[in-house]
Write a protein that holds these residues in place. Sequence first.
Motif, short mmCIF file in Angstrom:
data_model
loop_
_atom_site.label_atom_id
_atom_site.label_comp_id
_atom_site.label_asym_id
_atom_site.label_seq_id
_atom_site.Cartn_x
_atom_site.Cartn_y
_atom_site.Cartn_z
N UNK A 274 10.31 -2.39 -14.63
CA UNK A 274 9.04 -1.80 -15.08
C UNK A 274 8.09 -1.57 -13.93
N UNK A 275 8.49 -2.01 -12.73
CA UNK A 275 7.68 -1.85 -11.54
C UNK A 275 8.04 -0.52 -10.85
N UNK A 276 7.10 0.43 -10.83
CA UNK A 276 7.42 1.73 -10.23
C UNK A 276 7.47 1.72 -8.70
N UNK A 277 6.99 0.64 -8.06
CA UNK A 277 6.93 0.62 -6.60
C UNK A 277 8.32 0.54 -5.98
N UNK A 278 8.42 1.19 -4.84
CA UNK A 278 9.68 1.17 -4.09
C UNK A 278 9.74 -0.03 -3.16
#
Length: 82
Positions: free
Chosen positions: A76-80
């Motif tokens: 659910x974490x969009x960060x790369x």
Amino acid sequence: MMIEYTEEVFLLLYHNIRMLREDNDLTQKQLCEYLCCSQQVYSNYELGQRDIPTDILIKLADFYGVSIDYILGTTKNPKRNK
């Protein structure tokens, strides 16, 4: 840890690419120009009627600045991770 790829996970993938597009106020046509594909092909991606090729997943992740895992629905974490 292995992720079980259920129908729910695959549906989340298709839902995520649509939500990303809509959250960025883009039309399918605008995104198709960036992806170099037809609107019908992209529509089929969003509807889950066509598998999304790896190169398209990479382009989508780059375009939106999110991880491929986020698009795939495995996080659910969009960060790369860099």
